[in-house]
Design a protein around this motif. Structure first.
Motif, PDB file in Angstrom:
ATOM      1  N   VAL A 115       0.946  -1.331   0.173  1.00  0.00           N
ATOM      2  CA  VAL A 115       0.019   0.059   0.080  1.00  0.00           C
ATOM      3  C   VAL A 115       0.896   1.208   0.013  1.00  0.00           C
ATOM      4  N   LEU A 116       2.160   1.162  -0.034  1.00  0.00           N
ATOM      5  CA  LEU A 116       3.209   2.235  -0.046  1.00  0.00           C
ATOM      6  C   LEU A 116       4.448   1.734  -0.866  1.00  0.00           C
ATOM      7  N   PRO A 117       4.105   2.100  -2.229  1.00  0.00           N
ATOM      8  CA  PRO A 117       5.042   1.705  -2.985  1.00  0.00           C
ATOM      9  C   PRO A 117       6.487   2.455  -2.666  1.00  0.00           C
ATOM     10  N   ILE A 118       7.667   1.719  -2.889  1.00  0.00           N
ATOM     11  CA  ILE A 118       8.746   2.287  -2.443  1.00  0.00           C
ATOM     12  C   ILE A 118       9.809   2.057  -3.713  1.00  0.00           C
ATOM     13  N   ARG A 119      10.317   3.033  -4.096  1.00  0.00           N
ATOM     14  CA  ARG A 119      11.146   3.094  -5.232  1.00  0.00           C
ATOM     15  C   ARG A 119      12.501   3.231  -4.790  1.00  0.00           C
ATOM     16  N   ASP A 120      13.285   2.309  -4.489  1.00  0.00           N
ATOM     17  CA  ASP A 120      14.742   2.527  -3.947  1.00  0.00           C
ATOM     18  C   ASP A 120      15.435   1.324  -4.700  1.00  0.00           C
ATOM     19  N   GLY A 121      15.159   0.783  -5.834  1.00  0.00           N
ATOM     20  CA  GLY A 121      16.080  -0.004  -6.661  1.00  0.00           C
ATOM     21  C   GLY A 121      16.205  -1.632  -6.173  1.00  0.00           C
ATOM     22  N   LEU A 122      15.798  -1.702  -5.195  1.00  0.00           N
ATOM     23  CA  LEU A 122      15.821  -3.241  -4.319  1.00  0.00           C
ATOM     24  C   LEU A 122      14.680  -4.223  -5.027  1.00  0.00           C
ATOM     25  N   PRO A 123      15.140  -5.338  -5.074  1.00  0.00           N
ATOM     26  CA  PRO A 123      14.028  -6.294  -5.812  1.00  0.00           C
ATOM     27  C   PRO A 123      12.911  -6.227  -5.036  1.00  0.00           C
ATOM     28  N   LYS A 124      11.708  -6.264  -5.735  1.00  0.00           N
ATOM     29  CA  LYS A 124      10.648  -6.376  -5.172  1.00  0.00           C
ATOM     30  C   LYS A 124       9.865  -7.795  -5.556  1.00  0.00           C
ATOM     31  N   MET A 125       9.772  -8.540  -4.604  1.00  0.00           N
ATOM     32  CA  MET A 125       9.235  -9.985  -4.680  1.00  0.00           C
ATOM     33  C   MET A 125       7.811  -9.960  -4.516  1.00  0.00           C
ATOM     34  N   LYS A 126       7.201 -10.633  -5.334  1.00  0.00           N
ATOM     35  CA  LYS A 126       5.794 -10.797  -5.405  1.00  0.00           C
ATOM     36  C   LYS A 126       5.274 -11.407  -4.095  1.00  0.00           C
ATOM     37  N   ASP A 127       5.951 -12.423  -3.849  1.00  0.00           N
ATOM     38  CA  ASP A 127       5.744 -13.074  -2.435  1.00  0.00           C
ATOM     39  C   ASP A 127       7.036 -13.124  -1.642  1.00  0.00           C
ATOM     40  N   VAL A 128       7.517 -14.426  -1.603  1.00  0.00           N
ATOM     41  CA  VAL A 128       8.812 -14.529  -1.137  1.00  0.00           C
ATOM     42  C   VAL A 128       9.750 -15.349  -2.074  1.00  0.00           C
ATOM     43  N   PRO A 129      11.086 -15.241  -1.787  1.00  0.00           N
ATOM     44  CA  PRO A 129      11.961 -15.991  -2.606  1.00  0.00           C
ATOM     45  C   PRO A 129      11.658 -17.551  -2.530  1.00  0.00           C
ATOM     46  N   ALA A 130      12.106 -17.943  -3.784  1.00  0.00           N
ATOM     47  CA  ALA A 130      11.653 -19.527  -4.002  1.00  0.00           C
ATOM     48  C   ALA A 130      12.237 -20.353  -2.796  1.00  0.00           C
ATOM     49  N   GLU A 131      13.521 -20.037  -2.383  1.00  0.00           N
ATOM     50  CA  GLU A 131      14.017 -20.710  -1.184  1.00  0.00           C
ATOM     51  C   GLU A 131      13.431 -20.697  -0.013  1.00  0.00           C
ATOM     52  N   MET A 132      12.396 -19.846   0.124  1.00  0.00           N
ATOM     53  CA  MET A 132      11.477 -19.715   1.394  1.00  0.00           C
ATOM     54  C   MET A 132      10.126 -20.311   1.017  1.00  0.00           C
ATOM     55  N   GLY A 133       9.920 -20.970  -0.091  1.00  0.00           N
ATOM     56  CA  GLY A 133       8.526 -21.707  -0.378  1.00  0.00           C
ATOM     57  C   GLY A 133       7.899 -20.578  -1.348  1.00  0.00           C
ATOM     58  N   GLY A 134       8.229 -19.606  -1.836  1.00  0.00           N
ATOM     59  CA  GLY A 134       7.561 -18.559  -2.607  1.00  0.00           C
ATOM     60  C   GLY A 134       7.630 -18.820  -4.206  1.00  0.00           C
ATOM     61  N   SER A 135       7.386 -17.903  -4.974  1.00  0.00           N
ATOM     62  CA  SER A 135       7.088 -18.046  -6.296  1.00  0.00           C
ATOM     63  C   SER A 135       8.709 -17.532  -6.870  1.00  0.00           C
ATOM     64  N   GLY A 136       9.160 -16.916  -6.135  1.00  0.00           N
ATOM     65  CA  GLY A 136      10.587 -16.144  -6.377  1.00  0.00           C
ATOM     66  C   GLY A 136      10.184 -14.997  -7.572  1.00  0.00           C
ATOM     67  N   GLU A 137       9.054 -14.923  -7.979  1.00  0.00           N
ATOM     68  CA  GLU A 137       8.581 -13.749  -9.035  1.00  0.00           C
ATOM     69  C   GLU A 137       9.022 -12.439  -8.503  1.00  0.00           C
ATOM     70  N   THR A 138       9.572 -11.610  -9.215  1.00  0.00           N
ATOM     71  CA  THR A 138       9.681 -10.301  -8.870  1.00  0.00           C
ATOM     72  C   THR A 138       8.567  -9.259  -9.501  1.00  0.00           C
ATOM     73  N   LEU A 139       8.497  -8.012  -9.061  1.00  0.00           N
ATOM     74  CA  LEU A 139       7.619  -7.198  -9.787  1.00  0.00           C
ATOM     75  C   LEU A 139       8.239  -5.857 -10.047  1.00  0.00           C
ATOM     76  N   PRO A 140       7.839  -5.021 -10.874  1.00  0.00           N
ATOM     77  CA  PRO A 140       8.361  -3.914 -11.372  1.00  0.00           C
ATOM     78  C   PRO A 140       8.253  -2.924 -10.196  1.00  0.00           C
ATOM     79  N   GLU A 141       8.952  -1.945 -10.144  1.00  0.00           N
ATOM     80  CA  GLU A 141       8.884  -0.848  -8.925  1.00  0.00           C
ATOM     81  C   GLU A 141       7.844  -0.197  -9.297  1.00  0.00           C
TER      82      GLU A 141
END
Length: 141
Positions: A115-141
């Protein structure tokens, strides 16, 4: 290897973590936002055996809506202190409670719920990294 001490809001529950966190970043999930009463939660994830409660262990309350997150707070002041993530073997010690830790966020998780877009250049994971059971997908800033 560093040691970082923290406490709840009133200081009844005191704790420390040692070493270095496994990860640091921002969580945008609805659950963290509602728990923290803020638009985003800054986290630091540590192996569970690196967290030591120094005082006030009998004053730590616990609630878990799911088996993923066991949220802990001080029974005296209601201050949130950390969340156990048993399925990952990690504990999230809220960055705000570790004043001596240099916060170096590496990513944003659950950004699809932001609810608060943050444009800081860091990866934006859709959920969590695949290693933690997530999709591993990233979203655009």
């Amino acid at each position: 290897m560093g040691q970082y001490q923290g406490s709840c809001f009133c200081g009844t529950v005191k704790f420390q973590v040692s070493g270095a966190p496994e990860a640091m970043g921002y969580c945008h999930c609805d659950s963290c936002r509602r728990w923290s009463a803020g638009p985003v939660n800054a986290f630091s994830l540590w192996p569970g055996d690196r967290l030591e409660i120094l005082s006030g262990a009998d004053q730590v309350g616990e609630f878990h809506l799911t088996e993923q997150s066991y949220r802990k707070w001080c029974k005296q002041c209601g201050g949130h202190v950390f969340t156990d993530h048993p399925t990952w073997g990690l504990v999230d010690v809220y960055v705000a409670n570790l004043p001596g830790l240099k916060f170096e966020p590496a990513l944003h998780v659950h950004y699809q719920e932001s609810v608060l877009p943050i444009r800081d250049g860091l990866p934006k994971m859709k959920d969590v990294p695949a290693e933690m059971g997530g999709s591993g997908e990233t979203l655009p800033e």
